[in-house]
Design an enzyme around this catalytic site. Sequence first.
Site, PDB file in Angstrom:
ATOM      1  N   SER A 129       0.832  -1.218   0.000  1.00  0.00           N
ATOM      2  CA  SER A 129       0.000   0.000   0.000  1.00  0.00           C
ATOM      3  C   SER A 129       0.863   1.263   0.000  1.00  0.00           C
ATOM      4  CB  SER A 129      -0.980   0.009   1.172  1.00  0.00           C
ATOM      5  OG  SER A 129      -0.340  -0.261   2.389  1.00  0.00           O
ATOM      6  N   HIS A 177      -2.131  -8.891   1.683  1.00  0.00           N
ATOM      7  CA  HIS A 177      -1.798  -7.653   2.400  1.00  0.00           C
ATOM      8  C   HIS A 177      -2.958  -7.345   3.366  1.00  0.00           C
ATOM      9  CE1 HIS A 177       0.078  -3.911   3.290  1.00  0.00           C
ATOM     10  NE2 HIS A 177      -0.331  -3.177   2.267  1.00  0.00           N
ATOM     11  N   HIS A 237       5.559 -13.092   7.075  1.00  0.00           N
ATOM     12  CA  HIS A 237       5.779 -11.684   6.709  1.00  0.00           C
ATOM     13  C   HIS A 237       6.967 -11.576   5.767  1.00  0.00           C
ATOM     14  CE1 HIS A 237       6.192  -7.325   7.037  1.00  0.00           C
ATOM     15  NE2 HIS A 237       4.934  -7.354   7.416  1.00  0.00           N
ATOM     16  N   ARG A 276       2.845  -5.482  16.659  1.00  0.00           N
ATOM     17  CA  ARG A 276       1.459  -5.012  16.505  1.00  0.00           C
ATOM     18  C   ARG A 276       0.479  -6.110  16.935  1.00  0.00           C
ATOM     19  NH1 ARG A 276       1.539  -3.484  10.300  1.00  0.00           N
ATOM     20  NH2 ARG A 276       2.354  -5.616  10.298  1.00  0.00           N
ATOM     21  N   ASP A 309      -2.447  -9.056  11.382  1.00  0.00           N
ATOM     22  CA  ASP A 309      -3.785  -9.488  10.995  1.00  0.00           C
ATOM     23  C   ASP A 309      -4.257 -10.747  11.718  1.00  0.00           C
ATOM     24  OD1 ASP A 309      -4.007  -7.438   8.953  1.00  0.00           O
ATOM     25  OD2 ASP A 309      -2.536  -8.583   7.827  1.00  0.00           O
TER      26      ASP A 309
HETATM   27  N1  HAX Z   1       1.070 -20.120   5.179  1.00  0.00           N
HETATM   28  C1  HAX Z   1       1.499 -20.981   4.245  1.00  0.00           C
HETATM   29  N2  HAX Z   1       2.551 -20.764   3.444  1.00  0.00           N
HETATM   30  C2  HAX Z   1       3.241 -19.631   3.632  1.00  0.00           C
HETATM   31  C3  HAX Z   1       2.887 -18.697   4.611  1.00  0.00           C
HETATM   32  C4  HAX Z   1       1.728 -18.957   5.396  1.00  0.00           C
HETATM   33  N3  HAX Z   1       1.276 -18.106   6.312  1.00  0.00           N
HETATM   34  N4  HAX Z   1       3.753 -17.670   4.558  1.00  0.00           N
HETATM   35  C5  HAX Z   1       4.626 -17.952   3.582  1.00  0.00           C
HETATM   36  N5  HAX Z   1       4.306 -19.129   2.999  1.00  0.00           N
HETATM   37  C6  HAX Z   1       4.951 -19.751   1.861  1.00  0.00           C
HETATM   38  C7  HAX Z   1       4.888 -18.855   0.630  1.00  0.00           C
HETATM   39  O1  HAX Z   1       3.619 -18.925   0.012  1.00  0.00           O
HETATM   40  C8  HAX Z   1       6.054 -19.361  -0.175  1.00  0.00           C
HETATM   41  O2  HAX Z   1       5.631 -20.562  -0.772  1.00  0.00           O
HETATM   42  P1  HAX Z   1       6.223 -21.000  -2.243  1.00  0.00           P
HETATM   43  O3  HAX Z   1       7.709 -21.035  -2.116  1.00  0.00           O
HETATM   44  O4  HAX Z   1       5.579 -22.327  -2.484  1.00  0.00           O
HETATM   45  O5  HAX Z   1       5.755 -19.943  -3.202  1.00  0.00           O
HETATM   46  C9  HAX Z   1       7.089 -19.720   0.891  1.00  0.00           C
HETATM   47  O6  HAX Z   1       6.341 -19.916   2.119  1.00  0.00           O
HETATM   48  C10 HAX Z   1       8.127 -18.639   1.127  1.00  0.00           C
HETATM   49  O7  HAX Z   1       7.452 -17.434   1.425  1.00  0.00           O
HETATM   50  P2  HAX Z   1       8.140 -16.314   2.342  1.00  0.00           P
HETATM   51  O8  HAX Z   1       9.377 -15.857   1.633  1.00  0.00           O
HETATM   52  O9  HAX Z   1       8.260 -16.822   3.727  1.00  0.00           O
HETATM   53  O10 HAX Z   1       7.009 -15.195   2.370  1.00  0.00           O
HETATM   54  P3  HAX Z   1       6.776 -14.010   1.318  1.00  0.00           P
HETATM   55  O11 HAX Z   1       7.663 -12.886   1.709  1.00  0.00           O
HETATM   56  O12 HAX Z   1       6.833 -14.482  -0.075  1.00  0.00           O
HETATM   57  O13 HAX Z   1       5.257 -13.645   1.642  1.00  0.00           O
HETATM   58  C11 HAX Z   1       3.405 -13.164   3.028  1.00  0.00           C
HETATM   59  C12 HAX Z   1       4.900 -12.956   2.812  1.00  0.00           C
HETATM   60  C13 HAX Z   1       2.941 -12.259   4.159  1.00  0.00           C
HETATM   61  C14 HAX Z   1       2.657 -12.763   1.746  1.00  0.00           C
HETATM   62  C15 HAX Z   1       3.165 -14.649   3.353  1.00  0.00           C
HETATM   63  O14 HAX Z   1       3.809 -14.957   4.575  1.00  0.00           O
HETATM   64  C16 HAX Z   1       1.692 -15.006   3.440  1.00  0.00           C
HETATM   65  O15 HAX Z   1       1.094 -15.341   2.415  1.00  0.00           O
HETATM   66  N6  HAX Z   1       1.086 -14.962   4.669  1.00  0.00           N
HETATM   67  C17 HAX Z   1      -0.355 -15.181   4.825  1.00  0.00           C
HETATM   68  C18 HAX Z   1      -1.137 -13.956   4.391  1.00  0.00           C
HETATM   69  C19 HAX Z   1      -0.974 -12.817   5.389  1.00  0.00           C
HETATM   70  O16 HAX Z   1      -1.091 -12.992   6.590  1.00  0.00           O
HETATM   71  N7  HAX Z   1      -0.716 -11.615   4.869  1.00  0.00           N
HETATM   72  C20 HAX Z   1      -0.603 -10.388   5.706  1.00  0.00           C
HETATM   73  C21 HAX Z   1       0.853  -9.952   5.895  1.00  0.00           C
HETATM   74  C22 HAX Z   1       0.981  -8.707   6.720  1.00  0.00           C
HETATM   75  C23 HAX Z   1       0.396  -7.560   6.010  1.00  0.00           C
HETATM   76  O17 HAX Z   1       0.853  -7.094   4.981  1.00  0.00           O
HETATM   77  N8  HAX Z   1      -0.683  -7.075   6.492  1.00  0.00           N
HETATM   78  O18 HAX Z   1      -1.354  -6.126   5.861  1.00  0.00           O
END
Ligand code: HAX
Length: 436
Positions: A242, A272, A319, A328, A374
């Site tokens: 964002s 996000h 994250h 948070r 979240d």
């Molecule tokens: N559950 C399952 N798998 C997860 C995971 C979770 N909570 N978090 C990461 N992974 C997976 C990824 O999908 C990725 O899988 P692939 O290699 O198969 O593609 C792998 O673990 C490596 O990911 P990462 O490097 O640890 O995480 P990223 O930086 O790529 O992504 C995210 C960060 C926040 C998007 C990710 O942890 C996620 O999808 N979490 C769940 C959604 C969530 O809670 N989002 C909110 C984040 C905070 C925020 O911005 N709030 O607004």
Amino acid sequence: MDHIKRKIIEVGLPTAKIVRKLAKKHGDVVTQEVTMGQVLTGMKGVVSLLTCTSKLDPEEGIRFRGYSLPELQELLPKMHEGGEPLPEAIFYLMLTGELPSESDAKYISEQWALRARDIPSHVFDVINALPKDAHPMIQFNSAILAMSTESKFRKAYLTGMNKKDYWDPTYEGVMDLISRLPRIAAYIYRRVFHDGKQIEPDSSLDWAGNLAHMMGYDDEMTKDLMRLYMVIHSDHEGGNVSAHATHLVGSALSNPYYSFSAGMNGLAGPLHGMANQEVMHWINKMKRDIGVEVPSKEQIKEYTKQTLAKGQVIPGYGHAVLRKTDPRFTVQLDFAKKHMPDSPYMEVVSNIYDVVPEILGSIGKIKNPWPNVDAISGSLLTSAGIKDFNIYTVLFGVSRSLGVLTQLIWDRLYGLPIERPKSQSLDYFKEKAGIK
Ligand code: HAX
């Protein structure tokens, strides 16, 4: 000229000079080497943005102008003794770099109350033209774009202004925009979830207290929760989706409404800001599927494994930068322990926290198995009585305006140019890696 603008000039202009000097005289300094892995996995860790409002440490979490959240809970002005800090106060801190006095925070509160009075009627017409079941983020973002007819930046730009002054109408537009968001969010909330029965603002209340009031929540605990919610979601450095989207679109000199709208489109993604709603979906579905109000830790373990086996993420965990439990998350947990110790929702959140990190950690590939903001925010709002969780990302958006729009004012003070990274075809990357 108001005293906040004078403060911005006092602090901002010398800083802007330094930025220009660094870009012009030290432009060939190599700051970092970038790997192909970084480029192809979302530019993680690539230092490519200048942001001073807040800084995110992977181990410690967020600091706003150097202050941690617990420090700000102590230091920032509050509505009442023992309450949560005012969002007006963190806005002042991010904008000026200094802790506000009580009267600084009050001044911003009054300014916002004043500026929120004249929302043009076509903004509500635009909302009303959408189906009631359009997601609240669609309604929120449509209203933001509709408000851009009021853009002071655009009007000033059309008169032909000096680029050194861009920050001034940007500041004016930002103040207008932020002031109006609680009214817009509450309007959408009442329209969708309370038969359109609207509640007038209360001019004696602060920005976040008024939001709770206009949504229909007048108890002091919920108003304080809203203040805390608005403070903790306000900013998370410059690279989150964002903030970066707001900055990127703003770099084309798009007005604050267009720029913020871009940020809100990013916030609406489930990875996000929409994750706060996804968490509630996941918890509620788990409760329905298992058939209990508070699933046991064993049941949660099993359900988590099933979710992962389906190739889905566990929302609220992980994250892109953090590598520990998000502070948070912790301040919200503390609020829940103090104000709602018997909430069954919080018991579920606690049970999930006890088992999910170990399971995620055991997979190996997930860089951060710990909860983010979240994982708990929706359960806290639900426990306070705000149960319609489709509004949660809108509330996040209202809060996020404080940080990303302050960043936009600073972008314009610094005189940052249009952003334009280079892209390359797959052949380029294959060649770099020596693959045929
Ligand atoms: N559950 C399952 N798998 C997860 C995971 C979770 N909570 N978090 C990461 N992974 C997976 C990824 O999908 C990725 O899988 P692939 O290699 O198969 O593609 C792998 O673990 C490596 O990911 P990462 O490097 O640890 O995480 P990223 O930086 O790529 O992504 C995210 C960060 C926040 C998007 C990710 O942890 C996620 O999808 N979490 C769940 C959604 C969530 O809670 N989002 C909110 C984040 C905070 C925020 O911005 N709030 O607004």
